[in-house]
Design a protein around this motif. Structure first.
Motif, short mmCIF file in Angstrom:
data_model
loop_
_atom_site.label_atom_id
_atom_site.label_comp_id
_atom_site.label_asym_id
_atom_site.label_seq_id
_atom_site.Cartn_x
_atom_site.Cartn_y
_atom_site.Cartn_z
N ASP A 25 47.50 35.08 58.79
CA ASP A 25 48.89 34.84 59.20
C ASP A 25 49.74 35.73 58.29
O ASP A 25 49.20 36.57 57.56
CB ASP A 25 49.24 33.34 59.08
N ASP A 26 51.06 35.57 58.32
CA ASP A 26 51.91 36.46 57.52
C ASP A 26 51.56 36.40 56.04
O ASP A 26 51.42 37.44 55.37
CB ASP A 26 53.39 36.08 57.69
N ILE A 27 51.41 35.17 55.54
CA ILE A 27 51.11 35.00 54.10
C ILE A 27 49.74 35.59 53.79
O ILE A 27 49.56 36.33 52.81
CB ILE A 27 51.19 33.51 53.70
N GLY A 28 48.77 35.30 54.63
CA GLY A 28 47.41 35.81 54.41
C GLY A 28 47.36 37.34 54.48
O GLY A 28 46.65 37.97 53.69
N SER A 29 48.12 37.93 55.39
CA SER A 29 48.12 39.39 55.50
C SER A 29 48.72 40.00 54.24
O SER A 29 48.24 41.02 53.75
CB SER A 29 48.93 39.86 56.72
N ARG A 30 49.77 39.33 53.72
CA ARG A 30 50.36 39.85 52.47
C ARG A 30 49.40 39.69 51.30
O ARG A 30 49.27 40.57 50.46
CB ARG A 30 51.69 39.15 52.19
N LEU A 31 48.68 38.56 51.27
CA LEU A 31 47.70 38.38 50.20
C LEU A 31 46.59 39.42 50.30
O LEU A 31 46.12 39.95 49.29
CB LEU A 31 47.11 36.96 50.25
N ASN A 203 44.48 29.87 51.46
CA ASN A 203 45.59 29.93 52.42
C ASN A 203 45.16 29.46 53.82
O ASN A 203 45.98 29.02 54.62
CB ASN A 203 46.15 31.36 52.50
N GLU A 206 46.03 25.98 53.73
CA GLU A 206 47.49 25.86 53.67
C GLU A 206 48.10 26.18 55.03
O GLU A 206 49.09 25.58 55.45
CB GLU A 206 48.07 26.78 52.59
N ARG A 207 47.51 27.15 55.71
CA ARG A 207 47.98 27.50 57.05
C ARG A 207 47.79 26.30 58.00
O ARG A 207 48.65 26.01 58.83
CB ARG A 207 47.21 28.72 57.55
N ARG A 210 50.56 23.97 57.27
CA ARG A 210 51.86 24.45 57.79
C ARG A 210 51.92 24.36 59.32
O ARG A 210 52.87 23.88 59.90
CB ARG A 210 52.09 25.92 57.40
#
Ligand code: AVI
Length: 305
Positions: A25-31, A203, A206-207, A210
């Protein structure tokens, strides 16, 4: 299948396992982008250095007037090492499931290469998909960097190679693979000191919290990554630190202490072993570029005529 359906199915089975595609997801892609900058995570910098040093030789294999198809295009950093040397490219066709990111990356690339025809395709390239027409006299060449093929099961990898061999008939495939090496190097790369890979793995839960309202105690799970030598792969798991319950919708899933949700495999290859797999799909082996440590390789594979 949706994330919810796949997660229910993953939690209901033993051993528990889920596709790594749900990391992103967005957070995972940034990580993941942060992982690529870590000192321990050698694949990205090693592959970029190979592209930088040998890009002209790789572009010579690609040949003039090629339609270059990148499978699973991320930030489109790596392809620049090829575009800088390609002779009169016909078009660049990045294929990615995440439309928003793909279009943003294409806009950046276009600024750097204003004359390049860029034709993004928003699709899951592991499923049947359409590519832009290839005019007579234009060779279609695939680019699949990052050792992303390592995250496929052996059967999925072969089905990707079979698909690519047909799609790229008359052209070729430039593919990055992560090589078998000292497990200590692999362990450091997949359990970095800063804990970014742990956050990337966690994450996934966490995803689920969310997006799906999953309920669990985040301190009850830990990142676990180890090299499975017989299978020649890094395995990543989320390990329950104690007996506990994770609730998802109206289901309650019990975890025993030490029980895991298997989240990713990252296969490591020998050059010969990978060329043999590719030959099963009809590719013939061409030049190979590796770093001095022999940790990563880019392989040119000629597609069937
Ligand atoms: C995207 N893929 C090739 C990465 C890998 O090395 O298997 C994903 C990753 N997982 C943990 N760190 C990086």
């Amino acid at each position: 299948m949706s994330f919810s359906e796949d997660l229910h199915a993953a939690l209901a089975q033993r051993p528990r396992r889920i596709s790594p595609k749900y990391f992103y997801d967005d957070i995972g892609s940034r990580l993941f982008e942060q992982i690529c900058e870590l000192p321990e995570y050698y694949p990205t910098c090693t592959e970029l250095a190979l592209l930088h040093t040998h890009g002209a030789e790789m572009a010579a294999c690609i040949g003039p007037r090629a339609q270059l198809v990148e499978y699973g295009a991320g930030a489109l950093r790596k392809v620049r090492g090829l575009l800088d040397h390609m002779q009169a490219p016909h078009a660049f066709v990045p294929v990615d499931i995440s439309g928003e990111h793909l279009l943003a990356a294409c806009a950046d690339l276009q600024l750097a290469y204003p004359a390049l025809a860029i034709t993004p395709v928003v699709a899951d390239f592991t499923q049947p998909h359409d590519l832009p027409r290839r005019p007579v006299g234009v060779r279609r060449v695939g680019f699949f960097p990052g050792s992303s093929i390592g995250n496929f099961s052996p059967a999925e990898a072969l089905s990707f190679l079979n698909m690519a061999a047909q799609e790229l008939r008359g052209g070729g495939l430039l593919i990055g693979i992560d090589l078998i090496k000292d497990p200590a190097v692999l362990h450091a790369a997949y359990s970095d000191a800063a804990g970014v890979t742990a956050a990337f793995n966690l994450n996934l839960l966490e995803r689920a919290r969310r997006e799906l309202g999953a309920e669990f105690d985040a301190t009850g799970f830990a990142h676990s990554a180890f090299y499975n030598a017989p299978q020649q792969r890094i395995e990543m798991h989320l390990m329950s630190l104690r007996q506990q319950v994770l609730s998802l919708g109206d289901q309650r899933y019990e975890f025993a202490a030490g029980e895991t949700l298997h989240t990713e495999n990252s296969h490591k290859y020998s050059v010969n072993g990978f060329q043999e797999q590719a030959a099963l799909a009809g590719f013939s082996a061409g030049p190979v570029w590796t770093d001095a440590r022999g940790w990563f390789a880019l392989l040119w594979l000629t597609a069937p005529a």
